[in-house]
Design an enzyme around this catalytic site. Structure first.
Site, mmCIF file in Angstrom:
data_model
loop_
_atom_site.group_PDB
_atom_site.id
_atom_site.type_symbol
_atom_site.label_atom_id
_atom_site.label_comp_id
_atom_site.label_asym_id
_atom_site.label_seq_id
_atom_site.Cartn_x
_atom_site.Cartn_y
_atom_site.Cartn_z
ATOM 1 N N ASP A 164 -24.788 37.719 -9.070
ATOM 2 C CA ASP A 164 -23.830 36.632 -8.809
ATOM 3 C C ASP A 164 -22.965 36.964 -7.600
ATOM 4 O OD1 ASP A 164 -22.254 34.177 -10.087
ATOM 5 O OD2 ASP A 164 -20.775 35.623 -9.363
ATOM 6 N N TYR B 237 -17.181 36.062 -1.089
ATOM 7 C CA TYR B 237 -17.230 37.516 -1.271
ATOM 8 C C TYR B 237 -17.647 38.243 0.010
ATOM 9 C CZ TYR B 237 -17.409 36.023 -6.213
ATOM 10 O OH TYR B 237 -17.182 35.414 -7.426
ATOM 11 N N LYS C 205 -22.040 30.491 -4.262
ATOM 12 C CA LYS C 205 -21.078 29.402 -4.523
ATOM 13 C C LYS C 205 -20.518 28.862 -3.214
ATOM 14 C CE LYS C 205 -19.645 32.306 -8.404
ATOM 15 N NZ LYS C 205 -19.626 33.683 -7.900
ATOM 16 N N HIS D 178 -17.221 26.482 -6.427
ATOM 17 C CA HIS D 178 -16.426 27.651 -6.830
ATOM 18 C C HIS D 178 -15.171 27.247 -7.625
ATOM 19 C CE1 HIS D 178 -16.016 32.081 -5.436
ATOM 20 N NE2 HIS D 178 -15.452 31.928 -6.598
HETATM 21 N N1 NAP Z 1 -16.209 31.966 -10.209
HETATM 22 C C1 NAP Z 1 -15.114 32.636 -9.994
HETATM 23 O O1 NAP Z 1 -14.062 32.078 -9.636
HETATM 24 C C2 NAP Z 1 -15.120 34.106 -10.186
HETATM 25 C C3 NAP Z 1 -13.900 34.819 -10.198
HETATM 26 C C4 NAP Z 1 -13.952 36.194 -10.395
HETATM 27 C C5 NAP Z 1 -15.163 36.821 -10.601
HETATM 28 N N2 NAP Z 1 -16.347 36.130 -10.556
HETATM 29 C C6 NAP Z 1 -17.653 36.777 -10.746
HETATM 30 O O2 NAP Z 1 -17.634 37.517 -11.961
HETATM 31 C C7 NAP Z 1 -17.928 38.884 -11.684
HETATM 32 C C8 NAP Z 1 -17.215 39.795 -12.664
HETATM 33 O O3 NAP Z 1 -15.813 39.606 -12.629
HETATM 34 P P1 NAP Z 1 -14.789 40.643 -11.951
HETATM 35 O O4 NAP Z 1 -15.473 41.429 -10.894
HETATM 36 O O5 NAP Z 1 -13.604 39.865 -11.569
HETATM 37 O O6 NAP Z 1 -14.304 41.566 -13.137
HETATM 38 P P2 NAP Z 1 -14.968 42.430 -14.323
HETATM 39 O O7 NAP Z 1 -16.449 42.421 -14.239
HETATM 40 O O8 NAP Z 1 -14.302 41.999 -15.569
HETATM 41 O O9 NAP Z 1 -14.408 43.868 -14.007
HETATM 42 C C9 NAP Z 1 -14.778 44.580 -12.868
HETATM 43 C C10 NAP Z 1 -13.889 45.822 -12.779
HETATM 44 O O10 NAP Z 1 -14.098 46.682 -13.910
HETATM 45 C C11 NAP Z 1 -14.597 47.955 -13.485
HETATM 46 N N3 NAP Z 1 -15.669 48.318 -14.425
HETATM 47 C C12 NAP Z 1 -16.936 47.854 -14.455
HETATM 48 N N4 NAP Z 1 -17.632 48.395 -15.474
HETATM 49 C C13 NAP Z 1 -16.774 49.217 -16.118
HETATM 50 C C14 NAP Z 1 -16.903 50.064 -17.245
HETATM 51 N N5 NAP Z 1 -18.052 50.163 -17.908
HETATM 52 N N6 NAP Z 1 -15.818 50.782 -17.630
HETATM 53 C C15 NAP Z 1 -14.657 50.696 -16.968
HETATM 54 N N7 NAP Z 1 -14.465 49.907 -15.885
HETATM 55 C C16 NAP Z 1 -15.518 49.169 -15.456
HETATM 56 C C17 NAP Z 1 -15.091 47.756 -12.055
HETATM 57 O O11 NAP Z 1 -14.901 48.914 -11.285
HETATM 58 P P3 NAP Z 1 -16.022 49.603 -10.316
HETATM 59 O O12 NAP Z 1 -16.702 48.529 -9.522
HETATM 60 O O13 NAP Z 1 -15.183 50.528 -9.488
HETATM 61 O O14 NAP Z 1 -16.959 50.322 -11.247
HETATM 62 C C18 NAP Z 1 -14.164 46.638 -11.549
HETATM 63 O O15 NAP Z 1 -12.941 47.176 -11.116
HETATM 64 C C19 NAP Z 1 -17.463 39.053 -10.237
HETATM 65 O O16 NAP Z 1 -17.941 40.208 -9.627
HETATM 66 C C20 NAP Z 1 -17.976 37.765 -9.645
HETATM 67 O O17 NAP Z 1 -19.374 37.859 -9.405
HETATM 68 C C21 NAP Z 1 -16.322 34.774 -10.359
#
Ligand code: NAP
Length: 276
Positions: free
Chosen positions: A49, A54, A79, A112
Site C-alpha cells: 500500500d 508518500y 492513492k 486519499h
Molecule cells: N489512507 C490514509 O490516509 C493512511 C494514513 C496513514 C497510513 N496509511 C497506510 O497504512 C499503513 C500503516 O499505517 P502507519 O504506517 O500509519 O502505522 P502502523 O502500521 O500502525 O505503525 C507503523 C509504526 O509502528 C512500527 N512498527 C511496525 N511493526 C512493529 C512491531 N512489530 N513492533 C513495534 N513497532 C512496530 C513502525 O516502525 P518501523 O518502520 O521503524 O519498524 C512504525 O513506526 C501506512 O504505512 C500506509 O500505507 C494510510
C-alpha cells in the site's frame, strides 16, 4: 479462518485482495522502501500500500519488478492526493503514479481523503480508469458514511474498499457495519496506532496468553474482524514478525476484550475536519 498470508477477501466486483499487506507511509524513497518491499515479498506478503503523497512510488515499483514474483500474484495500491482531486487532474495524477511505479496497471486506486466539493468528480475519474482497464478495483479512504452515501447517490459504481484508521482504540462500529451491508471492504490504516496500542495491558496480557507479540495480537484481531490490514515497518525482523499471525486464533471472549478497548481515539486527522 484466514490461515495463510496470501488468503484474500473477494471485492464486490469479484477481484481478490489479500487480507494482509505492507504499508509504506514514511518509508523513504530509494533504498529504504526498496529493501522493505523486497523483505516483505520474500516473507510472503503479496500486497503493498503506497500513495502519491508518500513520495516512494518509484522505489515500490522497482522492488516489485525486481522481486521475482509474477506481477499478477501481487496486489499494488496507490492513492490520489488531495491537491490533485477533480476529474481531469485525477486522470493526470493516476498517469503520473503509474509512470513512477512503472507498472502497466494498478490493483487498487483510492481517493486519499474526501475533499469537499471535489470527491465526486474524483470518483468519476476513478470509474473511467476502472472501465478503461488501468485499475482492477477502485475505492475510497477516510470516507465517513455520509461521504459514501453521497457518492452512491449519483454514481454508477459503489466504492469497493474504504481504507480508514482502525485499531483497538478506534473500532468505528457503525462505519464498519455500513460497509459490510454495502459490500465495501474495510481496510485498516495505522493498525498498530503507530505503536501506541502495543503498550496496552490487555494487549500485552493476551500476547502472553497466546505466546505472540502485542503487534501480532492486534493484527490477528483485524483479520478475525474481517478487516484488511497493512502494518508498516522498514525493519525486516518486524516485517516477518507482523506476518506471523496465520497459525493461531483469538477466542471469541478475547476478541470481545479487544473490541472493548475502543475509545474513539484517533492518531490521524478527523475525516470530517481536516485542513490538507
Ligand atoms: N489512507 C490514509 O490516509 C493512511 C494514513 C496513514 C497510513 N496509511 C497506510 O497504512 C499503513 C500503516 O499505517 P502507519 O504506517 O500509519 O502505522 P502502523 O502500521 O500502525 O505503525 C507503523 C509504526 O509502528 C512500527 N512498527 C511496525 N511493526 C512493529 C512491531 N512489530 N513492533 C513495534 N513497532 C512496530 C513502525 O516502525 P518501523 O518502520 O521503524 O519498524 C512504525 O513506526 C501506512 O504505512 C500506509 O500505507 C494510510
Amino acid at each position: 479462518m484466514i490461515a495463510h498470508i496470501s488468503d484474500c477477501t473477494v471485492l464486490r466486483n469479484g477481484v481478490k485482495m489479500p487480507w494482509f499487506g505492507l504499508g509504506v507511509y514514511k518509508a523513504k524513497e530509494g533504498e529504504e522502501v526498496e529493501l522493505a518491499v523486497k523483505a516483505a515479498i520474500k516473507a510472503g506478503y503479496r500486497s503493498i500500500d503506497t500513495a502519491a503523497l508518500y513520495d516512494n512510488e518509484v522505489g515500490v515499483g522497482k522492488a516489485v519488478r525486481e522481486s521475482g514474483v509474477p506481477r499478477e500474484e501481487l496486489f499494488i495500491t496507490t492513492k490520489v492526493w488531495n491537491a490533485d482531486q477533480g476529474y481531469e487532474s485525477t486522470l493526470q495524477a493516476f498517469e503520473q503514479s503509474r509512470k513512477k511505479l512503472n507498472l502497466e496497471y494498478l490493483d487498487l486506486y483510492l481517493i486519499h481523503w474526501a475533499v469537499k466539493g471535489k470527491y465526486k468528480d474524483t470518483w468519476r475519474a476513478l470509474e473511467k480508469l476502472y472501465k478503461d482497464g488501468f485499475v482492477r478495483a477502485i475505492g475510497v479512504s477516510n470516507f465517513q458514511i455520509h461521504h459514501i452515501e453521497d457518492v452512491m447517490a449519483d454514481s454508477e459504481m459503489t466504492p469497493m474498499v474504504n481504507q480508514v484508521e482502525y485499531h483497538p482504540f478506534l473500532t468505528q462500529k457503525e462505519l464498519h457495519n455500513f460497509c459490510k451491508d454495502n459490500h465495501i471492504q474495510l481496510e485498516a490504516w495505522s493498525p498498530l496506532m503507530r505503536g501506541e496500542v502495543l503498550q496496552n495491558p490487555v494487549v500485552i496480557e493476551l500476547g502472553e496468553k497466546y505466546q505472540k507479540t502485542p503487534a501480532q495480537i492486534v493484527l490477528r484481531w483485524d483479520l478475525q474482524n474481517q478487516v484488511v490490514t497493512i502494518p508498516k515497518s522498514v525493519h525486516e525482523e518486524r516485517i516477518i514478525e507482523n506476518a506471523d499471525i496465520f497459525n493461531f486464533e483469538i477466542s471469541p471472549d478475547d476478541m470481545e476484550k479487544l473490541d472493548g478497548l475502543n475509545q474513539n481515539k484517533r492518531v490521524g486527522a478527523d475525516p470530517d475536519n481536516f485542513n490538507f
